[in-house]
Design a protein around this motif. Structure first.
Motif, PDB file in Angstrom:
ATOM      1  N   ALA A   1      -5.894  -6.652  -9.374  1.00 56.96           N
ATOM      2  CA  ALA A   1      -7.386  -5.825  -8.741  1.00 56.96           C
ATOM      3  C   ALA A   1      -8.061  -5.143 -10.006  1.00 56.96           C
ATOM      4  N   LEU A   2      -7.393  -4.604 -10.863  1.00 56.21           N
ATOM      5  CA  LEU A   2      -7.931  -4.141 -11.848  1.00 56.21           C
ATOM      6  C   LEU A   2      -8.974  -4.918 -12.832  1.00 56.21           C
TER       7      LEU A   2
ATOM      8  N   ALA B   1      -2.635   3.629  -8.004  1.00 57.35           N
ATOM      9  CA  ALA B   1      -2.327   2.598  -8.759  1.00 57.35           C
ATOM     10  C   ALA B   1      -2.340   2.511 -10.049  1.00 57.35           C
ATOM     11  N   TRP B   2      -3.208   3.447 -10.545  1.00 62.81           N
ATOM     12  CA  TRP B   2      -3.526   3.652 -11.994  1.00 62.81           C
ATOM     13  C   TRP B   2      -2.056   4.291 -12.864  1.00 62.81           C
TER      14      TRP B   2
ATOM     15  N   ASP C   1       0.887  -1.214   0.165  1.00 62.65           N
ATOM     16  CA  ASP C   1       0.093   0.091  -0.019  1.00 62.65           C
ATOM     17  C   ASP C   1       0.975   1.431   0.058  1.00 62.65           C
TER      18      ASP C   1
ATOM     19  N   ARG D   1       0.025  -6.869  -8.116  1.00 59.66           N
ATOM     20  CA  ARG D   1      -1.295  -6.766  -7.318  1.00 59.66           C
ATOM     21  C   ARG D   1      -2.265  -5.823  -7.931  1.00 59.66           C
ATOM     22  N   GLU D   2      -1.680  -4.586  -8.398  1.00 61.85           N
ATOM     23  CA  GLU D   2      -2.843  -3.576  -8.962  1.00 61.85           C
ATOM     24  C   GLU D   2      -3.340  -4.206 -10.277  1.00 61.85           C
TER      25      GLU D   2
ATOM     26  N   CYS E   1       4.011  -4.544  -6.634  1.00 64.85           N
ATOM     27  CA  CYS E   1       2.943  -3.452  -6.836  1.00 64.85           C
ATOM     28  C   CYS E   1       2.134  -3.709  -8.116  1.00 64.85           C
TER      29      CYS E   1
ATOM     30  N   ASN F   1      -8.495   4.664  -7.516  1.00 68.18           N
ATOM     31  CA  ASN F   1      -6.964   4.164  -7.188  1.00 68.18           C
ATOM     32  C   ASN F   1      -6.110   4.939  -8.126  1.00 68.18           C
TER      33      ASN F   1
ATOM     34  N   HIS G   1     -12.817   1.954 -10.803  1.00 65.07           N
ATOM     35  CA  HIS G   1     -11.804   1.553 -10.092  1.00 65.07           C
ATOM     36  C   HIS G   1     -10.199   2.429 -10.450  1.00 65.07           C
ATOM     37  N   THR G   2     -10.240   2.862 -11.578  1.00 65.96           N
ATOM     38  CA  THR G   2      -9.086   3.758 -11.732  1.00 65.96           C
ATOM     39  C   THR G   2      -9.254   5.043 -11.133  1.00 65.96           C
TER      40      THR G   2
ATOM     41  N   VAL H   1       2.783   1.647  -3.357  1.00 72.46           N
ATOM     42  CA  VAL H   1       1.830   2.199  -4.414  1.00 72.46           C
ATOM     43  C   VAL H   1       1.594   3.584  -4.393  1.00 72.46           C
TER      44      VAL H   1
END
Length: 230
Positions: free
Chosen positions: A71-72, A107-108, A20, A67-68, A64, A104, A100-101, A23
């Motif tokens: 998730a996406l 993350a994007w 976390d 994981r991201e 990272c 986050n 989502h983007t 990211v």
């Protein structure tokens, strides 16, 4: 009596805490500028512990991205309900993507900006995520073709090209939406549906756009006619 020791945090939970923090740091500062010291401080752990869990800055960044990306793709797939009309499935998928983007942005940034510009290893991880989403969108376009024509005659290459174009547009629009105050996920999804679905709908109904004939093509056609005595 001695002091009561605090309960030890499970490794998996601690690792997610580090990811976390990583990211957030990579997304806001960029891969090159981010330091392991600030990631450790943000995670509330020592730098040696970050290295113990995740080996190196490169491995941490790769973790990272993975994981991201997972998730996406899971968010997009979960947002689409099979059995609905193709346009509704695409609408729901785009809504899930932009939601989502938008929620986050760090993350994007890691997936769309940082991973693609700091080496082949990272770019390959991001490309794998993109290929999965393109494959999913391809399925949706094929469903749309089947709805319009029971035996779809769209060429495989054309369907793949449409999917790549749609995903590329969604990626660019997500970056723009995250940088533009007031743009909601619903607005971004509606923009792309208005841009893409009208054209897809015409194509599915047998009304594709035709490129204008250029002067050099007319000349070549005339030359062929002369040769064949037309």
């Amino acid at each position: 009596m001695g002091a009561v020791k605090s309960k030890r945090m499970p490794r998996a939970v601690r690792e997610q805490q580090m990811l976390d923090a990583a990211v957030r740091t990579f997304g806001q500062r960029g891969y090159m500028a981010a330091s392991m010291d600030e990631i450790a401080e943000l995670a509330g752990v020592s730098k040696p512990l970050v290295y113990l869990y995740l080996n190196s800055k490169e491995d941490l960044f790769t973790a990272c991205i993975r994981r991201e990306a997972r998730a996406l793709t899971e968010a997009v797939r979960a947002g689409v309900r099979p059995g609905l009309a193709a346009d509704r499935q695409l609408w729901d998928g785009l809504g899930a993507f932009f939601t989502h983007t938008g929620r986050n942005p760090d993350a994007w940034s890691v997936l769309h900006l940082q991973a693609r510009t700091h080496g082949e290893r990272f770019a390959a991880e991001a490309a794998a995520m993109r290929e999965e989403i393109v494959a999913f969108v391809t399925e949706l376009i094929v469903v749309a073709a089947r709805e319009a024509h029971r035996d779809p005659d769209l060429a495989e290459g054309e369907v793949a090209g449409l999917a790549v174009a749609l995903v590329g547009a969604a990626e660019s629009l997500a970056t723009w939406a995250n940088a533009t105050p007031g743009v909601t996920a619903r607005q971004a999804a509606a923009t792309l549906m208005n841009f893409a679905w009208a054209g897809l709908g015409n194509l599915m109904e047998g009304r594709p756009w035709s490129a204008p004939v250029m002067s050099d093509e007319l000349s070549a056609s005339g030359a062929v006619d002369v040769v064949h005595g037309a």
